[in-house]
Design a protein around this motif. Structure first.
Motif, PDB file in Angstrom:
ATOM      1  N   PRO A 239      -4.805   3.953 -14.980  1.00  0.00           N
ATOM      2  CA  PRO A 239      -5.955   3.570 -14.163  1.00  0.00           C
ATOM      3  C   PRO A 239      -5.514   2.908 -12.853  1.00  0.00           C
ATOM      4  O   PRO A 239      -4.507   2.211 -12.818  1.00  0.00           O
ATOM      5  N   ARG A 240      -6.268   3.171 -11.820  1.00  0.00           N
ATOM      6  CA  ARG A 240      -6.043   2.695 -10.461  1.00  0.00           C
ATOM      7  C   ARG A 240      -4.905   3.431  -9.749  1.00  0.00           C
ATOM      8  O   ARG A 240      -4.563   3.091  -8.622  1.00  0.00           O
ATOM      9  N   ASN A 241      -4.290   4.424 -10.404  1.00  0.00           N
ATOM     10  CA  ASN A 241      -3.286   5.257  -9.752  1.00  0.00           C
ATOM     11  C   ASN A 241      -3.923   6.590  -9.361  1.00  0.00           C
ATOM     12  O   ASN A 241      -4.879   7.030  -9.981  1.00  0.00           O
ATOM     13  N   LYS A 242      -3.361   7.211  -8.335  1.00  0.00           N
ATOM     14  CA  LYS A 242      -3.867   8.508  -7.874  1.00  0.00           C
ATOM     15  C   LYS A 242      -3.573   9.584  -8.915  1.00  0.00           C
ATOM     16  O   LYS A 242      -2.486   9.643  -9.475  1.00  0.00           O
ATOM     17  N   ALA A 243      -4.557  10.423  -9.127  1.00  0.00           N
ATOM     18  CA  ALA A 243      -4.379  11.595  -9.984  1.00  0.00           C
ATOM     19  C   ALA A 243      -3.848  12.740  -9.127  1.00  0.00           C
ATOM     20  O   ALA A 243      -4.057  12.763  -7.912  1.00  0.00           O
ATOM     21  N   PRO A 244      -3.171  13.700  -9.749  1.00  0.00           N
ATOM     22  CA  PRO A 244      -2.718  14.861  -8.979  1.00  0.00           C
ATOM     23  C   PRO A 244      -3.905  15.641  -8.407  1.00  0.00           C
ATOM     24  O   PRO A 244      -4.972  15.688  -9.018  1.00  0.00           O
ATOM     25  N   GLU A 245      -3.715  16.225  -7.256  1.00  0.00           N
ATOM     26  CA  GLU A 245      -4.752  17.075  -6.654  1.00  0.00           C
ATOM     27  C   GLU A 245      -4.995  18.275  -7.563  1.00  0.00           C
ATOM     28  O   GLU A 245      -4.065  18.777  -8.186  1.00  0.00           O
ATOM     29  N   ILE A 246      -6.233  18.688  -7.643  1.00  0.00           N
ATOM     30  CA  ILE A 246      -6.568  19.933  -8.335  1.00  0.00           C
ATOM     31  C   ILE A 246      -7.216  20.851  -7.316  1.00  0.00           C
ATOM     32  O   ILE A 246      -8.138  20.463  -6.601  1.00  0.00           O
ATOM     33  N   ASP A 247      -6.696  22.055  -7.253  1.00  0.00           N
ATOM     34  CA  ASP A 247      -7.222  23.103  -6.393  1.00  0.00           C
ATOM     35  C   ASP A 247      -7.217  24.351  -7.270  1.00  0.00           C
ATOM     36  O   ASP A 247      -6.144  24.895  -7.566  1.00  0.00           O
ATOM     37  N   ILE A 248      -8.400  24.786  -7.722  1.00  0.00           N
ATOM     38  CA  ILE A 248      -8.452  25.802  -8.774  1.00  0.00           C
ATOM     39  C   ILE A 248      -9.549  26.825  -8.516  1.00  0.00           C
ATOM     40  O   ILE A 248     -10.570  26.510  -7.905  1.00  0.00           O
ATOM     41  N   ASN A 249      -9.300  28.045  -8.962  1.00  0.00           N
ATOM     42  CA  ASN A 249     -10.309  29.100  -8.890  1.00  0.00           C
ATOM     43  C   ASN A 249     -11.394  28.842  -9.922  1.00  0.00           C
ATOM     44  O   ASN A 249     -11.112  28.389 -11.032  1.00  0.00           O
ATOM     45  N   LEU A 250     -12.636  29.169  -9.534  1.00  0.00           N
ATOM     46  CA  LEU A 250     -13.773  29.067 -10.438  1.00  0.00           C
ATOM     47  C   LEU A 250     -14.257  30.462 -10.831  1.00  0.00           C
ATOM     48  O   LEU A 250     -14.026  31.428 -10.105  1.00  0.00           O
ATOM     49  N   VAL A 251     -14.969  30.531 -11.953  1.00  0.00           N
ATOM     50  CA  VAL A 251     -15.452  31.824 -12.452  1.00  0.00           C
ATOM     51  C   VAL A 251     -16.475  32.479 -11.524  1.00  0.00           C
ATOM     52  O   VAL A 251     -16.710  33.674 -11.624  1.00  0.00           O
ATOM     53  N   ASN A 252     -17.074  31.713 -10.602  1.00  0.00           N
ATOM     54  CA  ASN A 252     -18.035  32.307  -9.657  1.00  0.00           C
ATOM     55  C   ASN A 252     -17.344  32.790  -8.376  1.00  0.00           C
ATOM     56  O   ASN A 252     -17.982  32.983  -7.346  1.00  0.00           O
ATOM     57  N   ASP A 253     -16.020  32.976  -8.457  1.00  0.00           N
ATOM     58  CA  ASP A 253     -15.199  33.504  -7.357  1.00  0.00           C
ATOM     59  C   ASP A 253     -15.150  32.584  -6.143  1.00  0.00           C
ATOM     60  O   ASP A 253     -15.010  33.040  -5.008  1.00  0.00           O
ATOM     61  N   THR A 254     -15.267  31.275  -6.385  1.00  0.00           N
ATOM     62  CA  THR A 254     -15.040  30.289  -5.338  1.00  0.00           C
ATOM     63  C   THR A 254     -13.860  29.421  -5.777  1.00  0.00           C
ATOM     64  O   THR A 254     -13.295  29.633  -6.845  1.00  0.00           O
ATOM     65  N   ARG A 255     -13.512  28.461  -4.952  1.00  0.00           N
ATOM     66  CA  ARG A 255     -12.445  27.522  -5.301  1.00  0.00           C
ATOM     67  C   ARG A 255     -13.030  26.120  -5.369  1.00  0.00           C
ATOM     68  O   ARG A 255     -13.988  25.799  -4.672  1.00  0.00           O
ATOM     69  N   TRP A 256     -12.428  25.290  -6.196  1.00  0.00           N
ATOM     70  CA  TRP A 256     -12.818  23.892  -6.348  1.00  0.00           C
ATOM     71  C   TRP A 256     -11.577  23.066  -6.054  1.00  0.00           C
ATOM     72  O   TRP A 256     -10.511  23.281  -6.638  1.00  0.00           O
ATOM     73  N   LYS A 257     -11.716  22.140  -5.127  1.00  0.00           N
ATOM     74  CA  LYS A 257     -10.605  21.273  -4.754  1.00  0.00           C
ATOM     75  C   LYS A 257     -11.092  19.835  -4.850  1.00  0.00           C
ATOM     76  O   LYS A 257     -12.133  19.500  -4.270  1.00  0.00           O
ATOM     77  N   PHE A 258     -10.347  19.005  -5.572  1.00  0.00           N
ATOM     78  CA  PHE A 258     -10.795  17.629  -5.767  1.00  0.00           C
ATOM     79  C   PHE A 258     -11.051  16.938  -4.436  1.00  0.00           C
ATOM     80  O   PHE A 258     -12.081  16.280  -4.261  1.00  0.00           O
ATOM     81  N   SER A 259     -10.135  17.082  -3.502  1.00  0.00           N
ATOM     82  CA  SER A 259     -10.265  16.348  -2.235  1.00  0.00           C
ATOM     83  C   SER A 259     -11.472  16.796  -1.409  1.00  0.00           C
ATOM     84  O   SER A 259     -11.859  16.110  -0.475  1.00  0.00           O
ATOM     85  N   ASP A 260     -12.100  17.915  -1.769  1.00  0.00           N
ATOM     86  CA  ASP A 260     -13.307  18.372  -1.078  1.00  0.00           C
ATOM     87  C   ASP A 260     -14.590  17.868  -1.742  1.00  0.00           C
ATOM     88  O   ASP A 260     -15.680  18.078  -1.211  1.00  0.00           O
ATOM     89  N   GLN A 261     -14.475  17.216  -2.888  1.00  0.00           N
ATOM     90  CA  GLN A 261     -15.664  16.763  -3.616  1.00  0.00           C
ATOM     91  C   GLN A 261     -16.290  15.569  -2.888  1.00  0.00           C
ATOM     92  O   GLN A 261     -15.593  14.746  -2.331  1.00  0.00           O
ATOM     93  N   LYS A 262     -17.594  15.522  -2.927  1.00  0.00           N
ATOM     94  CA  LYS A 262     -18.331  14.437  -2.275  1.00  0.00           C
ATOM     95  C   LYS A 262     -19.125  13.654  -3.318  1.00  0.00           C
ATOM     96  O   LYS A 262     -20.301  13.382  -3.143  1.00  0.00           O
ATOM     97  N   ALA A 263     -18.471  13.295  -4.409  1.00  0.00           N
ATOM     98  CA  ALA A 263     -19.147  12.568  -5.483  1.00  0.00           C
ATOM     99  C   ALA A 263     -19.550  11.184  -4.990  1.00  0.00           C
ATOM    100  O   ALA A 263     -18.790  10.511  -4.292  1.00  0.00           O
ATOM    101  N   GLU A 264     -20.732  10.777  -5.388  1.00  0.00           N
ATOM    102  CA  GLU A 264     -21.216   9.452  -5.025  1.00  0.00           C
ATOM    103  C   GLU A 264     -20.464   8.366  -5.798  1.00  0.00           C
ATOM    104  O   GLU A 264     -20.073   7.356  -5.229  1.00  0.00           O
ATOM    105  N   ASN A 265     -20.256   8.574  -7.100  1.00  0.00           N
ATOM    106  CA  ASN A 265     -19.622   7.553  -7.932  1.00  0.00           C
ATOM    107  C   ASN A 265     -18.326   8.003  -8.601  1.00  0.00           C
ATOM    108  O   ASN A 265     -17.324   7.311  -8.513  1.00  0.00           O
ATOM    109  N   PHE A 266     -18.347   9.141  -9.280  1.00  0.00           N
ATOM    110  CA  PHE A 266     -17.167   9.617  -9.991  1.00  0.00           C
ATOM    111  C   PHE A 266     -17.128  11.139  -9.989  1.00  0.00           C
ATOM    112  O   PHE A 266     -18.136  11.797  -9.792  1.00  0.00           O
ATOM    113  N   VAL A 267     -15.938  11.664 -10.285  1.00  0.00           N
ATOM    114  CA  VAL A 267     -15.757  13.070 -10.638  1.00  0.00           C
ATOM    115  C   VAL A 267     -15.268  13.066 -12.083  1.00  0.00           C
ATOM    116  O   VAL A 267     -14.307  12.366 -12.415  1.00  0.00           O
TER     117      VAL A 267
END
Length: 161
Positions: free
Chosen positions: A8-36
């Motif tokens: 806890p309180r340490n950085k997690a590794p970046e995730i940049d992954i393909n999604l089943v809807n043929d898009t990509r999901w990248k943690f650093s692009d998320q705009k979560a208000e509180n958590f991911v």
């Protein structure tokens, strides 16, 4: 072997992954208000994973209402992950696939060898809550398919926070 955990309180590794809807999901692009919340699951071969993800689908609105972005990730192939998405009742959950075993080790996840109709190697379950800046807040890692935290307990914990 599981010899690494993200504290806890340490950085997690970046995730940049393909999604089943043929898009990509990248943690650093998320705009979560509180958590991911990142949910790693074993794959299509696991009936407990099916039950867990379908429960998550039913409760997804409770997470989004609390400002939490959610993704579920497996090491399944694209073909198998797309079959999972089509066959399970998980239409609103972003589903990532082909998560590399070496990346899973960086998250402290256990790796199992398949038997019978399972993949040769796959990741065991893990659930992580990360702050929007990528630091670890909470994690739960299992070495087997059972003993996963219930979503009501996770939601209660988030409400307490």
């Amino acid at each position: 072997m599981n010899n690494k955990m993200i504290k806890p309180r340490n950085k997690a590794p970046e995730i940049d992954i393909n999604l089943v809807n043929d898009t990509r999901w990248k943690f650093s692009d998320q705009k979560a208000e509180n958590f991911v919340m990142i949910l790693f699951y074993r794959g299509k071969h696991c009936p407990i994973c099916k039950k867990q993800l379908e429960e998550l689908q039913r409760k997804l609105h409770k997470f989004t209402e609390r400002g939490i972005s959610v993704i579920a990730i497996s090491s399944d192939t694209e073909k198998v992950a797309k079959e999972t998405y089509d066959e399970w009742e998980i239409s609103e959950i972003p589903i990532g696939y082909e998560f590399p075993i070496e990346e899973a080790r960086k998250w402290g996840l256990f790796i199992s060898s398949g038997i019978k109709k399972e993949p040769d190697h796959f990741i065991e379950p893990g659930m992580f809550l990360l702050k929007p800046d990528g630091t670890m807040y909470w994690e739960s890692i299992q070495s087997m398919p059972f003993g996963r935290p219930g979503f009501n307990d996770v939601l209660a914990g988030i409400d307490y926070i």
